[in-house]
Design a protein around this motif. Structure first.
Motif, PDB file in Angstrom:
ATOM      1  N   PRO A   1       0.776  -1.239   0.000  1.00 40.24           N
ATOM      2  CA  PRO A   1       0.000   0.000   0.000  1.00 40.24           C
ATOM      3  C   PRO A   1       0.812   1.296   0.000  1.00 40.24           C
ATOM      4  CG  PRO A   1      -1.048  -1.592   1.425  1.00 40.24           C
ATOM      5  CD  PRO A   1       0.276  -2.192   1.008  1.00 40.24           C
ATOM      6  N   HIS A   2       1.845   1.407   0.833  1.00 38.69           N
ATOM      7  CA  HIS A   2       2.581   2.669   0.905  1.00 38.69           C
ATOM      8  C   HIS A   2       3.307   2.995  -0.408  1.00 38.69           C
ATOM      9  CE1 HIS A   2       4.605   6.059   2.724  1.00 38.69           C
ATOM     10  NE2 HIS A   2       5.750   5.570   2.280  1.00 38.69           N
ATOM     11  N   PRO A   3       4.112   2.081  -0.968  1.00 38.76           N
ATOM     12  CA  PRO A   3       4.745   2.397  -2.251  1.00 38.76           C
ATOM     13  C   PRO A   3       3.731   2.551  -3.384  1.00 38.76           C
ATOM     14  CG  PRO A   3       5.663   0.360  -1.322  1.00 38.76           C
ATOM     15  CD  PRO A   3       4.602   0.846  -0.391  1.00 38.76           C
ATOM     16  N   PHE A   4       2.631   1.811  -3.336  1.00 40.08           N
ATOM     17  CA  PHE A   4       1.594   1.943  -4.354  1.00 40.08           C
ATOM     18  C   PHE A   4       1.033   3.365  -4.348  1.00 40.08           C
ATOM     19  CE2 PHE A   4      -2.798   1.887  -5.771  1.00 40.08           C
ATOM     20  CZ  PHE A   4      -2.717   1.188  -6.966  1.00 40.08           C
ATOM     21  N   ALA A   5       0.717   3.871  -3.155  1.00 43.27           N
ATOM     22  CA  ALA A   5       0.183   5.229  -3.043  1.00 43.27           C
ATOM     23  C   ALA A   5       1.179   6.261  -3.557  1.00 43.27           C
ATOM     24  CB  ALA A   5      -0.193   5.530  -1.592  1.00 43.27           C
ATOM     25  N   ALA A   6       2.467   6.043  -3.321  1.00 46.99           N
ATOM     26  CA  ALA A   6       3.496   6.983  -3.801  1.00 46.99           C
ATOM     27  C   ALA A   6       3.578   6.983  -5.324  1.00 46.99           C
ATOM     28  CB  ALA A   6       4.851   6.643  -3.184  1.00 46.99           C
ATOM     29  N   VAL A   7       3.392   5.822  -5.959  1.00 45.44           N
ATOM     30  CA  VAL A   7       3.372   5.764  -7.421  1.00 45.44           C
ATOM     31  C   VAL A   7       2.166   6.529  -7.944  1.00 45.44           C
ATOM     32  CG1 VAL A   7       3.080   4.254  -9.434  1.00 45.44           C
ATOM     33  CG2 VAL A   7       4.653   3.594  -7.614  1.00 45.44           C
ATOM     34  N   VAL A   8       0.994   6.279  -7.352  1.00 50.39           N
ATOM     35  CA  VAL A   8      -0.237   6.941  -7.781  1.00 50.39           C
ATOM     36  C   VAL A   8      -0.114   8.459  -7.629  1.00 50.39           C
ATOM     37  CG1 VAL A   8      -2.696   7.246  -7.245  1.00 50.39           C
ATOM     38  CG2 VAL A   8      -1.704   4.950  -7.366  1.00 50.39           C
ATOM     39  N   ALA A   9       0.522   8.924  -6.542  1.00 54.95           N
ATOM     40  CA  ALA A   9       0.694  10.361  -6.295  1.00 54.95           C
ATOM     41  C   ALA A   9       1.777  10.983  -7.180  1.00 54.95           C
ATOM     42  CB  ALA A   9       1.026  10.594  -4.826  1.00 54.95           C
ATOM     43  N   GLY A  10       2.526  10.158  -7.906  1.00 50.66           N
ATOM     44  CA  GLY A  10       3.594  10.675  -8.759  1.00 50.66           C
ATOM     45  C   GLY A  10       4.885  10.938  -8.010  1.00 50.66           C
ATOM     46  N   GLU A  11       4.969  10.501  -6.769  1.00 50.93           N
ATOM     47  CA  GLU A  11       6.160  10.736  -5.949  1.00 50.93           C
ATOM     48  C   GLU A  11       7.225   9.666  -6.152  1.00 50.93           C
ATOM     49  OE1 GLU A  11       4.285  10.646  -2.167  1.00 50.93           O
ATOM     50  OE2 GLU A  11       3.387  12.623  -2.400  1.00 50.93           O
ATOM     51  N   LYS A  12       6.816   8.468  -6.524  1.00 45.68           N
ATOM     52  CA  LYS A  12       7.742   7.344  -6.715  1.00 45.68           C
ATOM     53  C   LYS A  12       7.791   7.024  -8.204  1.00 45.68           C
ATOM     54  CE  LYS A  12       8.525   2.588  -5.143  1.00 45.68           C
ATOM     55  NZ  LYS A  12       8.065   1.626  -6.144  1.00 45.68           N
TER      56      LYS A  12
ATOM     57  N   ALA B   1       4.012   6.908 -15.181  1.00 43.20           N
ATOM     58  CA  ALA B   1       2.613   6.485 -15.201  1.00 43.20           C
ATOM     59  C   ALA B   1       2.041   6.620 -16.607  1.00 43.20           C
ATOM     60  CB  ALA B   1       1.793   7.312 -14.217  1.00 43.20           C
ATOM     61  N   LEU B   2       1.185   5.691 -16.978  1.00 42.82           N
ATOM     62  CA  LEU B   2       0.500   5.747 -18.265  1.00 42.82           C
ATOM     63  C   LEU B   2      -0.854   6.397 -18.094  1.00 42.82           C
ATOM     64  CD1 LEU B   2       1.314   2.201 -19.639  1.00 42.82           C
ATOM     65  CD2 LEU B   2       2.289   4.369 -20.368  1.00 42.82           C
ATOM     66  N   ALA B   3      -1.297   7.126 -19.091  1.00 46.31           N
ATOM     67  CA  ALA B   3      -2.632   7.748 -19.118  1.00 46.31           C
ATOM     68  C   ALA B   3      -2.912   8.508 -17.827  1.00 46.31           C
ATOM     69  CB  ALA B   3      -3.707   6.694 -19.376  1.00 46.31           C
ATOM     70  N   ALA B   4      -2.108   9.541 -17.585  1.00 45.28           N
ATOM     71  CA  ALA B   4      -2.276  10.342 -16.364  1.00 45.28           C
ATOM     72  C   ALA B   4      -3.721  10.729 -16.166  1.00 45.28           C
ATOM     73  CB  ALA B   4      -1.409  11.593 -16.442  1.00 45.28           C
ATOM     74  N   GLY B   5      -4.189  10.583 -14.959  1.00 44.99           N
ATOM     75  CA  GLY B   5      -5.567  10.929 -14.617  1.00 44.99           C
ATOM     76  C   GLY B   5      -6.518   9.736 -14.750  1.00 44.99           C
ATOM     77  N   THR B   6      -6.094   8.695 -15.490  1.00 46.28           N
ATOM     78  CA  THR B   6      -6.954   7.533 -15.638  1.00 46.28           C
ATOM     79  C   THR B   6      -6.212   6.251 -15.276  1.00 46.28           C
ATOM     80  OG1 THR B   6      -6.378   7.287 -17.969  1.00 46.28           O
ATOM     81  CG2 THR B   6      -8.321   8.589 -17.468  1.00 46.28           C
ATOM     82  N   GLN B   7      -4.993   6.388 -14.726  1.00 38.41           N
ATOM     83  CA  GLN B   7      -4.197   5.199 -14.474  1.00 38.41           C
ATOM     84  C   GLN B   7      -4.697   4.354 -13.313  1.00 38.41           C
ATOM     85  OE1 GLN B   7      -2.129   8.231 -13.817  1.00 38.41           O
ATOM     86  NE2 GLN B   7      -1.428   7.960 -11.748  1.00 38.41           N
ATOM     87  N   LEU B   8      -5.460   4.918 -12.409  1.00 36.51           N
ATOM     88  CA  LEU B   8      -5.920   4.190 -11.232  1.00 36.51           C
ATOM     89  C   LEU B   8      -7.252   3.536 -11.540  1.00 36.51           C
ATOM     90  CD1 LEU B   8      -5.264   3.584  -8.290  1.00 36.51           C
ATOM     91  CD2 LEU B   8      -6.586   5.590  -7.675  1.00 36.51           C
ATOM     92  N   SER B   9      -7.348   2.254 -11.267  1.00 36.60           N
ATOM     93  CA  SER B   9      -8.611   1.574 -11.495  1.00 36.60           C
ATOM     94  C   SER B   9      -8.950   0.709 -10.287  1.00 36.60           C
ATOM     95  CB  SER B   9      -8.540   0.702 -12.759  1.00 36.60           C
ATOM     96  OG  SER B   9      -7.578  -0.310 -12.603  1.00 36.60           O
ATOM     97  N   GLY B  10     -10.234   0.459 -10.125  1.00 40.19           N
ATOM     98  CA  GLY B  10     -10.712  -0.432  -9.072  1.00 40.19           C
ATOM     99  C   GLY B  10     -10.631   0.187  -7.697  1.00 40.19           C
ATOM    100  N   GLY B  11     -11.239  -0.489  -6.739  1.00 41.55           N
ATOM    101  CA  GLY B  11     -11.164  -0.091  -5.338  1.00 41.55           C
ATOM    102  C   GLY B  11     -11.650   1.327  -5.076  1.00 41.55           C
ATOM    103  N   GLN B  12     -11.220   1.845  -3.969  1.00 41.80           N
ATOM    104  CA  GLN B  12     -11.563   3.206  -3.554  1.00 41.80           C
ATOM    105  C   GLN B  12     -10.453   4.146  -3.943  1.00 41.80           C
ATOM    106  OE1 GLN B  12     -14.489   3.888  -1.749  1.00 41.80           O
ATOM    107  NE2 GLN B  12     -14.994   1.795  -2.265  1.00 41.80           N
ATOM    108  N   GLY B  13     -10.725   5.355  -4.362  1.00 44.00           N
ATOM    109  CA  GLY B  13      -9.665   6.309  -4.571  1.00 44.00           C
ATOM    110  C   GLY B  13      -9.654   6.875  -5.901  1.00 44.00           C
TER     111      GLY B  13
END
Length: 124
Positions: free
Chosen positions: A15-26, A112-124
């Motif tokens: 979860p922690h590294p995943f969130a950093a990738v999603v936020a563009g920090e990692k 990240a691919l397709a910024a703004g649409t890269q996150l799918s599923g779950g909450q967030g």
């Protein structure tokens, strides 16, 4: 810069590294070279929450002996996927022996691919 179109690799991400990738920090992934990662390949990072008792190994240490964790009898042995995913493109790879890291590992620069649409599923 590689354009994608290579192989897609599905990988667990805590979860922690995943969130950093999603936020563009990692913007890197450090992984065991257990598959043929190449520039231009895509990593599908799937958020994974490991079992708190065995940390996802499905084994626990008790008095020096390894025993099966209780989670092996559940529908989600070792932990569970949250349903959240993010796709990233491998733009550069360093094979770790090249810079003194342990043999059998790679450090990959990712974007990240397709910024703004890269996150799918779950909450967030």
């Amino acid at each position: 810069m590689p354009q994608g179109g290579g192989v897609r690799h599905e990988l667990k991400a805590l979860p922690h590294p995943f969130a950093a990738v999603v936020a563009g920090e990692k913007r890197h992934e450090y992984r065991r070279a257990d598959r043929d990662f190449r520039e231009g390949d895509t990593l599908l990072l799937r958020e994974f929450v490991p079992c708190p008792d065995c940390n996802g190994t499905q084994r626990v240490w008790a008095s020096g002996d390894k025993d099966d964790c209780d989670c092996t009898a559940t529908p989600n042995p070792g932990g569970k996927y949250t349903g959240r995913e993010v796709s990233v493109l491998i733009t550069y790879i360093t094979r770790c022996p090249e810079w003194g890291g342990p043999d059998g590992f790679v450090a990959m620069s990712v974007t990240a691919l397709a910024a703004g649409t890269q996150l799918s599923g779950g909450q967030g």
